[in-house]
Design an enzyme around this catalytic site. Structure first.
Site, PDB file in Angstrom:
ATOM      1  CG  PHE B 132      -2.119   1.059   1.129  1.00  0.00           C
ATOM      2  CD1 PHE B 132      -2.813   0.980   0.340  1.00  0.00           C
ATOM      3  CD2 PHE B 132      -1.951   2.265   2.000  1.00  0.00           C
ATOM      4  CE1 PHE B 132      -4.010   2.134   0.056  1.00  0.00           C
ATOM      5  CE2 PHE B 132      -2.663   3.096   1.819  1.00  0.00           C
ATOM      6  CZ  PHE B 132      -3.918   3.214   1.105  1.00  0.00           C
ATOM      7  CG  ASP B 209      -0.971  -2.693   6.559  1.00  0.00           C
ATOM      8  OD1 ASP B 209      -2.000  -2.717   7.153  1.00  0.00           O
ATOM      9  OD2 ASP B 209      -0.617  -1.599   5.938  1.00  0.00           O
ATOM     10  CE1 TYR B 234      -9.852   2.873   6.315  1.00  0.00           C
ATOM     11  CE2 TYR B 234      -8.964   3.723   8.363  1.00  0.00           C
ATOM     12  CZ  TYR B 234      -8.824   3.673   6.977  1.00  0.00           C
ATOM     13  OH  TYR B 234      -7.552   3.830   6.359  1.00  0.00           O
ATOM     14  CE  LYS B 235      -8.157  -0.649   4.286  1.00  0.00           C
ATOM     15  NZ  LYS B 235      -8.978   0.264   3.192  1.00  0.00           N
ATOM     16  NE  ARG B 383     -10.243  -2.446  -3.080  1.00  0.00           N
ATOM     17  CZ  ARG B 383      -9.603  -1.577  -2.130  1.00  0.00           C
ATOM     18  NH1 ARG B 383      -8.351  -1.974  -1.915  1.00  0.00           N
ATOM     19  NH2 ARG B 383     -10.203  -0.622  -1.607  1.00  0.00           N
TER      20      ARG B 383
END
Lengths: 423, 423
Positions: B132, B209, B234-235, B383
């Site tokens: 990322f 991560d 938050y995912k 995605r």
């Protein structure tokens, strides 16, 4: 009428008169106050909940639920929106000078590291020995990691740091001077303009911690030519426990300074996901990770309320509340061993007044039991914080009269001397 | 019956059967879903709002309003409480191994800096070229500031980073290997155990991560002997936009590692306000400033929901949703130029499936207009993220059938090719 009763009536009448004349009095209704009997004198630790913030947070929660990822089309600019309200309405700064980000400690780290990197030939950070602990720890860590000297100026625990003391610590090896604008313990206001000018004379940068001053007193960032600043929003800006902090970087320094935590919210066109970090030119380059949306809405709402009331009126009322508290304390509490641990002059004081007493911790517990919430600061200080938007003179009266009653009855002696984990 | 209609019915029946057999199906009611017609396939960018979180946040807001500063008597341990729920219910870790703090980017910075400082004779950080962006930027910044080499392993954009590629980059000069457990673009799962073992063979530490894996797949922190990890809530943990991140440090490393941002929430007996930084021995030493209370409550509530459902059941359903999506895509979308840009095997895939198409950005806009929210990732990836707790097989069916309709009608060509600021 016995003398003591006469004095009681006198101070109470005065408080009522001052409240009646208070132009900010209507702002109290703008806050959620579920317990009117509670005397809250700790707004400088955690400000009250504004009605508008409660509503805005409820709305933001439902925006998350309904808009889901699409909400980011709006949320992406929130940190800057809050920054602009703070710049224009709370601090003496221009749009684009301020952004909401991270915690105060993380912001101090980013800005101090950036400042030292911009003065690579210099090896000294100057701070004072009564600066807030987290500030001092941040600088200790930076000094150790980068082989810098942390030069600690002696400040007066009650009167704050003097321009002279700072000036004596300055030389051509100083990269950064970092102090609190309003001292966390005493509420003493440092002379931001004179100290910044002195730092500039030797070519150093300044970084001001505004945690206790933003929303309480005038912060002359622009007129004092301040270089860098950071501060929290959960005290006098009423954004709630652990709400995000803000930071300020003077416009002409922005592109020269590079903070060390290179995150995607500082990246130019972040959703291009470029391989190499290339920070924005704007204040956004001091952002790092994904910011809290609820925190940003709370900060926005709190900052708007402060801006609406006007920082001039807030500072004046804060000084008047403090003057009243000092007068009552001189009359009622001094005989019980309390001494003033803040500057006496209103212009030298932030939004709180501190009293010294060897049994301050026991008094603070006794006050809580009596429906008054003050703040205790180690080792022997009772901090009385005023939120000019919601604290009334009669609240100060009530708090101090109960403190006098406790002192007279000796009920504080029933409380433990051992400190709690959280004070 | 024409063949295409037959196939439509077939996939729809299959979806309904799979939903009927889904043991996690009742969890959908635990989420606020104001628009049942919206097909949300972006839970890996921002998870949905749990009903319990909405309630808990409302309550927390009123606790702020009523308890004011006294709330901190409870709030002070919240970051650790969330950490313990994550450790026991989501990650394969022990109580005390995990704490909520800051953003993922700031946590990566703290942990990577601590790891490099603990291996002072080594000069290399290894990561991969499809990690990322924020991770890569953080390491670029650290490498530049500390004179380290950032060694970037080539990974397969669709299949992720291989153990062999990492092994080739390892030598005795490597201080740290940092990768994403689940790749943000393809959803490919890296072999955490094998890569960690390979890093340990040369004496390097590992930092994972977990942003796309926590709450989506099993994360074998303990069994893989992972050293360090960080991730967002938050995912797949459904804690809301910009909710605080978490970090993990293996117990036996904790006291050896010292992170560079010395803040008061890492300090032993912080309210003693001691002059010198003296970090706690526990995971708290990796905290910095005052944490967000609302963020912590949202993370607590989201983590509890995931723990209640069980990460094993979640991972299985996620893999099944992905397998179904791939099957439908092979049949319906491949003829329109879509190709799979994720690993085909369920065990090698996280909670999302990625499709490649040169016009992916236009398709993603057309899908949004058709009531489907996918995610676009530059330059040409669509995605499809599944939240196993609330995404149904019929949602995947609806999303992909609308995508097929768009492709057949060519309506995506009506949307701009120019990317928006937020994608």
């Amino acid at each position: 009428m016995p003398p003591s009763l006469y004095r009681v009536t006198d101070f109470l009448s005065r408080a009522r008169e001052l409240d009646a004349a208070d132009t900010l009095a209507p702002f109290r209704e703008r806050f959620v106050i579920p317990d009117e009997d509670l005397v809250y004198l700790d707004g400088n630790s955690l400000g009250r909940l504004p009605v508008s913030t409660r509503e805005r947070l409820h709305q933001a929660i439902d925006e998350w639920g309904g808009d889901l990822i699409r909400g980011w089309d709006r949320w992406i600019t929130l940190s800057r929106e809050v920054g602009d309200v703070l710049a224009g309405g709370v601090l003496d700064a221009a749009p684009g000078d301020v952004v909401l980000a991270d915690s105060t400690s993380v912001n101090l780290y980013k800005l101090a590291a950036a400042a030292c990197a911009a003065r690579p030939a210099r090896h000294v950070i100057v701070t004072d020995d009564d600066n807030f602990p987290s500030d001092r720890y941040i600088f200790q860590g930076l000094a150790q990691a980068r082989g810098l000297e942390l030069r600690v100026v002696k400040s007066d625990i009650d009167l704050g740091v003097s321009v002279e003391a700072v000036r004596e610590a300055l030389d051509e090896d100083v990269a950064l001077v970092s102090l609190s604008h309003v001292a966390y313990r005493s509420g003493a206001v440092a002379d931001m303009a004179a100290i910044t000018a002195a730092a500039h004379e030797v070519g150093a940068l300044t970084l001001w911690d505004l945690s206790h001053s933003a929303g309480a007193v005038r912060v002359p960032l622009r007129s004092a030519r301040v270089d860098l600043a950071a501060g929290c929003t959960y005290k006098h800006l009423n954004a709630g426990p652990g709400a995000p902090a803000f930071l300020y970087v003077r416009a002409d320094l922005r592109r020269e300074l590079r903070q060390p935590i290179w995150g995607w919210f500082g990246q130019r066109a972040q959703f291009d996901m470029a391989a190499e970090y290339d920070p924005m030119d704007s204040i956004d380059r001091f952002q790092v990770g994904t910011p809290s949306v609820l925190g940003a809405y709370a900060a926005l709402s709190g900052a708007k309320l402060t801006a609406e009331a006007g920082i001039g009126a807030i500072a004046e009322k804060g000084a008047a509340l403090g003057a009243y508290a000092i007068e009552v304390s001189d009359a009622w509490l001094a005989p019980h061993g309390f001494t003033l641990a803040s500057p006496r002059a209103g212009t030298r004081r932030g939004g709180h007044v501190t009293l010294h007493h060897t049994r301050a911790w026991q008094f603070s517990q006794a006050l809580r039991a009596a429906g008054v919430v003050p703040d205790f600061r180690t080792p022997d200080r009772l901090r009385l914080g005023f939120g000019a938007l919601y604290t009334r003179f009669v609240d100060v009266y009530a708090g101090l009269s109960r403190l006098r009653d406790i002192a007279e009855a000796g009920t504080h002696l029933e409380f433990p001397e051992q400190h709690a984990r959280v004070t």
